[in-house]
Design a protein around this motif. Structure first.
Motif, PDB file in Angstrom:
ATOM      1  N   VAL A 110      13.437  -5.707  -1.696  1.00  0.00           N
ATOM      2  CA  VAL A 110      12.482  -6.663  -1.144  1.00  0.00           C
ATOM      3  C   VAL A 110      13.139  -8.027  -1.144  1.00  0.00           C
ATOM      4  N   VAL A 111      13.128  -8.683   0.019  1.00  0.00           N
ATOM      5  CA  VAL A 111      13.685 -10.027   0.155  1.00  0.00           C
ATOM      6  C   VAL A 111      12.670 -10.898   0.895  1.00  0.00           C
ATOM      7  N   ASP A 112      12.845 -12.209   0.799  1.00  0.00           N
ATOM      8  CA  ASP A 112      11.905 -13.129   1.434  1.00  0.00           C
ATOM      9  C   ASP A 112      11.930 -13.027   2.954  1.00  0.00           C
ATOM     10  N   GLY A 113      13.081 -12.747   3.502  1.00  0.00           N
ATOM     11  CA  GLY A 113      13.211 -12.632   4.951  1.00  0.00           C
ATOM     12  C   GLY A 113      14.633 -12.328   5.338  1.00  0.00           C
TER      13      GLY A 113
ATOM     14  N   VAL B 174      11.868  11.190   2.196  1.00  0.00           N
ATOM     15  CA  VAL B 174      12.833  10.803   1.164  1.00  0.00           C
ATOM     16  C   VAL B 174      12.147   9.807   0.233  1.00  0.00           C
ATOM     17  N   ILE B 175      12.192  10.062  -1.083  1.00  0.00           N
ATOM     18  CA  ILE B 175      11.624   9.135  -2.060  1.00  0.00           C
ATOM     19  C   ILE B 175      12.635   8.015  -2.297  1.00  0.00           C
ATOM     20  N   VAL B 176      12.213   6.792  -1.991  1.00  0.00           N
ATOM     21  CA  VAL B 176      13.109   5.636  -2.001  1.00  0.00           C
ATOM     22  C   VAL B 176      12.636   4.624  -3.044  1.00  0.00           C
ATOM     23  N   PRO B 177      13.469   4.314  -4.053  1.00  0.00           N
ATOM     24  CA  PRO B 177      13.108   3.249  -4.999  1.00  0.00           C
ATOM     25  C   PRO B 177      13.184   1.892  -4.296  1.00  0.00           C
ATOM     26  N   ILE B 178      12.226   1.015  -4.638  1.00  0.00           N
ATOM     27  CA  ILE B 178      12.165  -0.313  -4.039  1.00  0.00           C
ATOM     28  C   ILE B 178      12.358  -1.355  -5.145  1.00  0.00           C
ATOM     29  N   ALA B 179      13.407  -2.163  -5.027  1.00  0.00           N
ATOM     30  CA  ALA B 179      13.719  -3.198  -6.014  1.00  0.00           C
ATOM     31  C   ALA B 179      13.407  -4.573  -5.426  1.00  0.00           C
ATOM     32  N   ASP B 180      12.839  -5.452  -6.252  1.00  0.00           N
ATOM     33  CA  ASP B 180      12.569  -6.825  -5.843  1.00  0.00           C
ATOM     34  C   ASP B 180      13.762  -7.674  -6.282  1.00  0.00           C
ATOM     35  N   LEU B 181      14.533  -8.169  -5.317  1.00  0.00           N
ATOM     36  CA  LEU B 181      15.734  -8.927  -5.669  1.00  0.00           C
ATOM     37  C   LEU B 181      15.413 -10.263  -6.327  1.00  0.00           C
ATOM     38  N   ARG B 182      14.244 -10.843  -6.048  1.00  0.00           N
ATOM     39  CA  ARG B 182      13.866 -12.084  -6.749  1.00  0.00           C
ATOM     40  C   ARG B 182      13.774 -11.831  -8.243  1.00  0.00           C
ATOM     41  N   VAL B 183      13.112 -10.746  -8.606  1.00  0.00           N
ATOM     42  CA  VAL B 183      12.964 -10.405 -10.026  1.00  0.00           C
ATOM     43  C   VAL B 183      14.325 -10.005 -10.592  1.00  0.00           C
TER      44      VAL B 183
ATOM     45  N   GLN C 107       0.814  -1.213   0.000  1.00  0.00           N
ATOM     46  CA  GLN C 107       0.000   0.000   0.000  1.00  0.00           C
ATOM     47  C   GLN C 107       0.848   1.263   0.000  1.00  0.00           C
ATOM     48  N   THR C 108       2.082   1.157   0.455  1.00  0.00           N
ATOM     49  CA  THR C 108       2.939   2.345   0.532  1.00  0.00           C
ATOM     50  C   THR C 108       3.907   2.469  -0.645  1.00  0.00           C
ATOM     51  N   VAL C 109       3.854   1.514  -1.582  1.00  0.00           N
ATOM     52  CA  VAL C 109       4.746   1.542  -2.744  1.00  0.00           C
ATOM     53  C   VAL C 109       3.954   2.016  -3.958  1.00  0.00           C
ATOM     54  N   THR C 110       4.432   3.102  -4.572  1.00  0.00           N
ATOM     55  CA  THR C 110       3.784   3.681  -5.745  1.00  0.00           C
ATOM     56  C   THR C 110       4.522   3.240  -6.994  1.00  0.00           C
ATOM     57  N   ARG C 111       3.818   2.589  -7.897  1.00  0.00           N
ATOM     58  CA  ARG C 111       4.406   2.126  -9.159  1.00  0.00           C
ATOM     59  C   ARG C 111       4.680   3.334 -10.051  1.00  0.00           C
ATOM     60  N   ILE C 112       5.795   3.314 -10.748  1.00  0.00           N
ATOM     61  CA  ILE C 112       6.108   4.382 -11.702  1.00  0.00           C
ATOM     62  C   ILE C 112       6.420   3.758 -13.058  1.00  0.00           C
ATOM     63  N   ALA C 113       6.112   4.515 -14.111  1.00  0.00           N
ATOM     64  CA  ALA C 113       6.292   4.012 -15.475  1.00  0.00           C
ATOM     65  C   ALA C 113       7.745   4.133 -15.926  1.00  0.00           C
ATOM     66  N   ASN C 114       8.091   3.342 -16.912  1.00  0.00           N
ATOM     67  CA  ASN C 114       9.386   3.411 -17.589  1.00  0.00           C
ATOM     68  C   ASN C 114      10.583   3.171 -16.682  1.00  0.00           C
ATOM     69  N   VAL C 115      10.437   2.220 -15.768  1.00  0.00           N
ATOM     70  CA  VAL C 115      11.568   1.811 -14.943  1.00  0.00           C
ATOM     71  C   VAL C 115      11.809   0.322 -15.201  1.00  0.00           C
ATOM     72  N   PRO C 116      12.974  -0.184 -14.873  1.00  0.00           N
ATOM     73  CA  PRO C 116      13.243  -1.616 -15.073  1.00  0.00           C
ATOM     74  C   PRO C 116      12.194  -2.485 -14.370  1.00  0.00           C
ATOM     75  N   HIS C 117      11.975  -3.683 -14.923  1.00  0.00           N
ATOM     76  CA  HIS C 117      10.927  -4.571 -14.423  1.00  0.00           C
ATOM     77  C   HIS C 117      11.094  -4.985 -12.966  1.00  0.00           C
ATOM     78  N   PHE C 118      12.311  -4.961 -12.438  1.00  0.00           N
ATOM     79  CA  PHE C 118      12.523  -5.397 -11.064  1.00  0.00           C
ATOM     80  C   PHE C 118      12.228  -4.298 -10.033  1.00  0.00           C
ATOM     81  N   ILE C 119      11.906  -3.097 -10.494  1.00  0.00           N
ATOM     82  CA  ILE C 119      11.576  -2.009  -9.580  1.00  0.00           C
ATOM     83  C   ILE C 119      10.089  -2.081  -9.244  1.00  0.00           C
ATOM     84  N   LYS C 120       9.780  -2.289  -7.977  1.00  0.00           N
ATOM     85  CA  LYS C 120       8.382  -2.368  -7.529  1.00  0.00           C
ATOM     86  C   LYS C 120       7.733  -0.986  -7.563  1.00  0.00           C
ATOM     87  N   GLY C 121       8.547   0.043  -7.364  1.00  0.00           N
ATOM     88  CA  GLY C 121       8.036   1.407  -7.322  1.00  0.00           C
ATOM     89  C   GLY C 121       8.870   2.221  -6.358  1.00  0.00           C
TER      90      GLY C 121
END
Length: 166
Positions: free
Chosen positions: A103-106, A66-75, A45-59
């Protein structure tokens, strides 16, 4: 922490380096603890998706202004996607020139590795480019893939996130 390790302060004084250990699937990874700012539960709910970024970026998320990019390491590591659950966390990193989250599993623990416990990174057998590996940590039967998180998160792909956000 198991009995195989000395205390963090003793090990650090003896030349050891501390790593935050996180999991993706059944594999453990380690990143330099000095790069970690905080660990938070993942909240879509707190992650905002943005256009034209690599597929592994959740938003991006707003972390105390501070605006913080969030990357999914699985992707990012070309692993299968999983449903996020209560174990899923975001590790907020304080890198050289930015704050970013992964983002990591744990997260399991913090371990101290001596240089004698670290082998060179293999040049094959990983799901991602070995240019982001610093080595393999071995602790008895336990193996950690040590990731150069600074290099991974300051790649050209991450520069695309900066240009999309600004």
């Amino acid at each position: 922490m198991s009995n195989d390790f000395t205390s963090h302060s003793e090990a650090a004084e003896a030349g050891g380096k501390e790593y935050l250990v996180f999991t993706l699937g059944d594999q453990e990874y380690g990143i330099d603890i000095l790069k970690v700012q905080e660990i938070r539960g993942y909240d879509s709910q707190t992650v905002t998706r943005i256009a034209n970024v690599p597929h592994f970026i959740k938003g991006v998320t707003n972390l105390r202004g501070v605006i913080v990019p969030i990357a999914d390491l699985r992707v990012r590591f070309n692993m299968e996607r999983v449903e996020y659950d209560h174990q899923t966390v975001v590790v907020i990193l304080n890198l050289h020139d930015r704050v970013a989250g992964v983002v990591v599993d744990g997260v399991s623990d913090v371990l101290v590795l001596q240089s004698s416990q670290i082998s060179a990174a293999p040049s094959f057998g990983t799901a991602f480019s070995t240019e982001y590996l610093t080595g393999i940590g071995t602790l008895g039967e336990r193996m950690l893939i040590l990731v150069d998180i600074e290099k991974l998160m300051t790649s050209e792909e991450m520069a695309l996130v900066d240009s999309a956000v600004t």
